[in-house]
Write an enzyme that holds these catalytic residues in place. Structure first.
Site, short mmCIF file in Angstrom:
data_model
loop_
_atom_site.label_atom_id
_atom_site.label_comp_id
_atom_site.label_asym_id
_atom_site.label_seq_id
_atom_site.Cartn_x
_atom_site.Cartn_y
_atom_site.Cartn_z
N GLU A 287 -46.76 -56.58 -118.42
CA GLU A 287 -46.61 -58.16 -118.17
C GLU A 287 -47.83 -58.66 -117.17
O GLU A 287 -47.13 -58.10 -115.99
CB GLU A 287 -45.81 -58.92 -118.31
CG GLU A 287 -44.72 -59.86 -119.25
CD GLU A 287 -46.24 -60.41 -120.18
OE1 GLU A 287 -46.85 -61.03 -120.67
OE2 GLU A 287 -46.15 -59.27 -121.33
N CYS A 321 -46.97 -66.06 -111.88
CA CYS A 321 -47.69 -66.08 -112.48
C CYS A 321 -48.12 -67.07 -113.54
O CYS A 321 -49.42 -67.06 -114.09
CB CYS A 321 -47.20 -64.97 -114.38
SG CYS A 321 -45.61 -65.14 -114.67
P1 NAD Z 1 -47.90 -55.50 -107.92
O1 NAD Z 1 -48.63 -55.05 -109.26
O2 NAD Z 1 -48.24 -55.45 -107.02
O3 NAD Z 1 -46.13 -54.87 -108.02
C1 NAD Z 1 -45.38 -54.82 -109.59
C2 NAD Z 1 -44.58 -53.81 -109.04
O4 NAD Z 1 -45.29 -52.27 -109.60
C3 NAD Z 1 -43.90 -53.27 -108.26
O5 NAD Z 1 -42.44 -52.92 -108.15
C4 NAD Z 1 -44.66 -51.89 -107.06
O6 NAD Z 1 -43.79 -51.15 -106.43
C5 NAD Z 1 -45.37 -51.48 -108.15
N1 NAD Z 1 -46.30 -50.91 -108.57
C6 NAD Z 1 -47.37 -50.79 -107.79
N2 NAD Z 1 -48.79 -49.62 -107.57
C7 NAD Z 1 -48.18 -48.83 -108.21
C8 NAD Z 1 -48.43 -47.85 -109.56
N3 NAD Z 1 -49.75 -47.84 -108.93
N4 NAD Z 1 -47.53 -47.53 -110.35
C9 NAD Z 1 -46.35 -47.96 -110.68
N5 NAD Z 1 -46.21 -48.97 -110.05
C10 NAD Z 1 -47.17 -49.59 -109.10
O7 NAD Z 1 -47.03 -56.93 -108.39
P2 NAD Z 1 -46.34 -58.22 -107.14
O8 NAD Z 1 -47.07 -58.18 -106.35
O9 NAD Z 1 -44.91 -57.19 -107.13
O10 NAD Z 1 -46.18 -59.23 -108.49
C11 NAD Z 1 -47.19 -60.34 -108.37
C12 NAD Z 1 -48.05 -60.39 -109.89
O11 NAD Z 1 -47.36 -59.98 -110.36
C13 NAD Z 1 -48.67 -61.49 -109.57
O12 NAD Z 1 -50.12 -60.67 -110.38
C14 NAD Z 1 -48.17 -62.01 -110.72
O13 NAD Z 1 -48.94 -62.91 -111.72
C15 NAD Z 1 -47.34 -61.27 -111.81
N6 NAD Z 1 -46.88 -61.61 -113.13
C16 NAD Z 1 -46.88 -61.62 -113.76
C17 NAD Z 1 -45.49 -62.20 -114.46
C18 NAD Z 1 -46.13 -62.48 -116.11
O14 NAD Z 1 -44.99 -62.81 -116.91
N7 NAD Z 1 -46.59 -62.19 -116.51
C19 NAD Z 1 -44.62 -62.49 -114.05
C20 NAD Z 1 -44.43 -62.69 -112.69
C21 NAD Z 1 -45.45 -61.98 -112.24
#
Ligand code: NAD
Length: 519
Positions: A287, A321
């Site tokens: 997501e 999001c």
């Molecule tokens: P992010 O992608 O920076 O991080 C999300 C998670 O991924 C964290 O736990 C992070 O440590 C991990 N991560 C980072 N790099 C990685 C890699 N290379 N491999 C594996 N894991 C890795 O996102 P964020 O800043 O934590 O959250 C905000 C984003 O999430 C926004 O884009 C928002 O729209 C999205 N979001 C989407 C939904 C949905 O349901 N569609 C819900 C909430 C947030």
């Protein structure tokens, strides 16, 4: 037999008793500030000298706790522990898994105020937002437990075959890599873990770096509920090291991720590679982000639309999001509506969420978010007319606070109208008519949420067919989906449309086994 699912009711923070209870909870969370927490792999607690802090975004000097900077080796150990635990956990009965996991929702309910306080202090949520999220965490568990019981044995859905007994069972997948974001650090994390465990999978959970404390406290609830060692492993550290290894490990069977488009796409690619010794094609439940549009036509109730636009754009500082970060307004009502939106947003009360339940907007999450929002504030001044806010933030020592910003007359293809900023920045775009507005709304790679304010039933019907988003709302804000009411998940680059909180969700965490027995 479980009672029918009901959404958890919200706490009313107008009532003195509730205000007092949350103030006490804030104090008791504060009393625990600065402790060091371990990773938990199998039955081992692992502490490291190399730690990172979880900080209060309203006051960055305050450290909620220190967490180990785990490595790829810790990810490996955790996947191995989860693999061992899967041998027995997969064979526990669905009823017993449900019983165990429901202890967690009962405990979150009992410790409601503490969870609200944690979310206020670690994620910078207002009291109402923190409570809404706590309710959602409870709802996910309660709802998925009932869905798992419903689907576990789906034999009654099959046809018949003379002389044969036919069965259809939904069985677990294996070890899951659970990678949640910081913006719903309780609800999304709880939902991903609960769905996995209810289905009979074992997991390695890596919370977001910004919000590990909420993740640890929730994991404790799962352990205390009676999970055998290794069923839920908790590792911390950089996503690009620990998370990446979890995704790539050959014994990982599925990845359940919520986060940014950029990281999600990387995970999708890496999870698709088959490594030596790997015996399956990994499943990716992803997501991702959004650039959600609110369309308002000339027949709309403009006061209602203005309220919905402001709530959708600025609640939780625009860090949802589902946030409606662009409003596409039909020309004949553009000026009138823009004035209403600016007036409402200008009255938003801001401040440290800890101080008062009336502080509607608090800080954004961290320095990285500050840099990104600063960048888009600069870009926006070239791309539109600044109608409100617009000040960049240079001194972050007093917290990561931005005023609501609104840019008017933004072109449909401008960066502030196309990129997910994830902060309190709203772009207003003028459209000649409804046709053009709909075209602009769809002109994005994302497809998460969208709203249409209109009283024209033909247009509503058309939007039902043509407004291409996973969660479409008419005459209401585009945020605030509820478990069981608005299954949540997006199209296009917003993800794999996994529809969290919906009736199909548990199927993603299971695989179907068809059994035919000759009588
Ligand atoms: P992010 O992608 O920076 O991080 C999300 C998670 O991924 C964290 O736990 C992070 O440590 C991990 N991560 C980072 N790099 C990685 C890699 N290379 N491999 C594996 N894991 C890795 O996102 P964020 O800043 O934590 O959250 C905000 C984003 O999430 C926004 O884009 C928002 O729209 C999205 N979001 C989407 C939904 C949905 O349901 N569609 C819900 C909430 C947030």
């Amino acid at each position: 037999m479980l009672s029918e699912f009901r959404n958890e009711p919200n706490i009313d923070f107008k009532q003195e008793a509730n205000i007092t209870a949350l103030r006490q909870a804030l104090e008791s969370v504060r009393a625990q500030f600065g402790k060091t927490y371990p990773m938990v792999i199998g039955d081992e607690k692992i502490e490291l000298n190399d730690v990172f802090p979880s900080i209060n975004p309203a006051c960055p000097q305050e450290v909620l706790g220190y967490f180990p900077n785990g490595t790829a080796d810790h990810a490996d150990m955790a996947i191995e522990a989860a693999t061992r635990a899967f041998e027995s956990w997969q064979h526990t009965s669905v009823e017993s898994r449900v019983e165990t996991v429901l202890r967690v929702s009962a405990e979150i309910r009992r410790r409601r105020f503490e969870f609200c306080a944690l979310l206020v202090l670690e994620a910078g949520k207002s009291w109402d937002e923190a409570d809404g999220e706590t309710c959602e965490a409870i709802d996910f568990i309660e709802y998925y437990a009932r869905q798992m019981l419903r689907i576990a044995d789906s034999s009654q859905l099959l046809g018949t075959s003379p002389g044969e007994h036919l069965h259809l069972q939904y069985i677990p997948l294996g070890v899951g890599a659970i990678i949640p974001p910081w913006n719903f650090p309780a609800a999304i994390l709880t939902g991903l873990v609960a769905a996995s465990l209810l289905a009979g999978n074992t997991v390695v959970l890596k919370p977001a770096e910004q919000t590990p404390l909420v993740g640890f406290i929730i994991s404790e609830l799962f352990w205390n509920a009676g999970l055998p060692a290794g069923v839920l492993n908790f590792v911390t550290g950089p996503g690009e090291i620990v998370g990446e290894r979890m995704v790539q490990h050959p014994k990982t069977r599925f990845v359940a991720f919520t986060g940014s488009r950029e990281v999600g796409i990387g995970i999708y690619e890496k999870a698709s590679k088959v490594h030596a010794g790997q015996k399956w094609l990994k499943r990716s439940i992803l997501e991702m982000g959004g650039k959600n549009a609110v369309i308002v036509d000339e027949t709309a109730d403009l006061d209602m639309a203005a309220q919905g636009i402001v709530t959708g754009a600025f609640s939780f500082q625009g860090q949802k999001c589902s946030a409606g970060s662009r409003a596409i307004i039909v020309d004949s009502v553009y000026d009138q509506l823009a004035a209403k939106v600016v007036k409402l947003a200008g009255n938003i009360k801001m401040g440290s969420p800890e101080q008062s339940p009336d502080n509607y907007m608090g800080p954004v999450i961290d320095n990285e978010a500050v840099a990104k929002i600063n960048h888009y504030l600069e870009v926006g001044t070239h791309e539109g007319n600044l109608l409100l806010g617009g000040e960049t933030l240079q001194d972050t020592s007093k917290g990561y606070f931005f005023k609501p910003t609104i840019f008017g007359e933004v072109a449909a293809d401008a960066k502030v109208a196309c990129d997910e900023i994830f902060g309190p920045v709203l772009a207003l775009t003028r459209a000649t008519d409804f046709d053009e507005a709909l075209h602009i709304a769809n002109n994005t790679e994302y497809g998460l949420t969208g709203s249409l304010y209109s009283r024209d039933s033909a247009r509503l019907e058309r939007a039902e067919r043509e407004f291409h988003v996973g969660n479409l709302y008419f005459n209401r804000k585009c945020t605030g989906s509820m478990v069981s009411q608005n299954p949540f998940g997006g199209f296009g680059m917003s993800g794999t449309d996994s529809k969290a909180g919906g009736p199909d969700y548990m199927l993603l965490f299971t695989q179907a086994k068809s059994i035919t027995v000759k009588a």
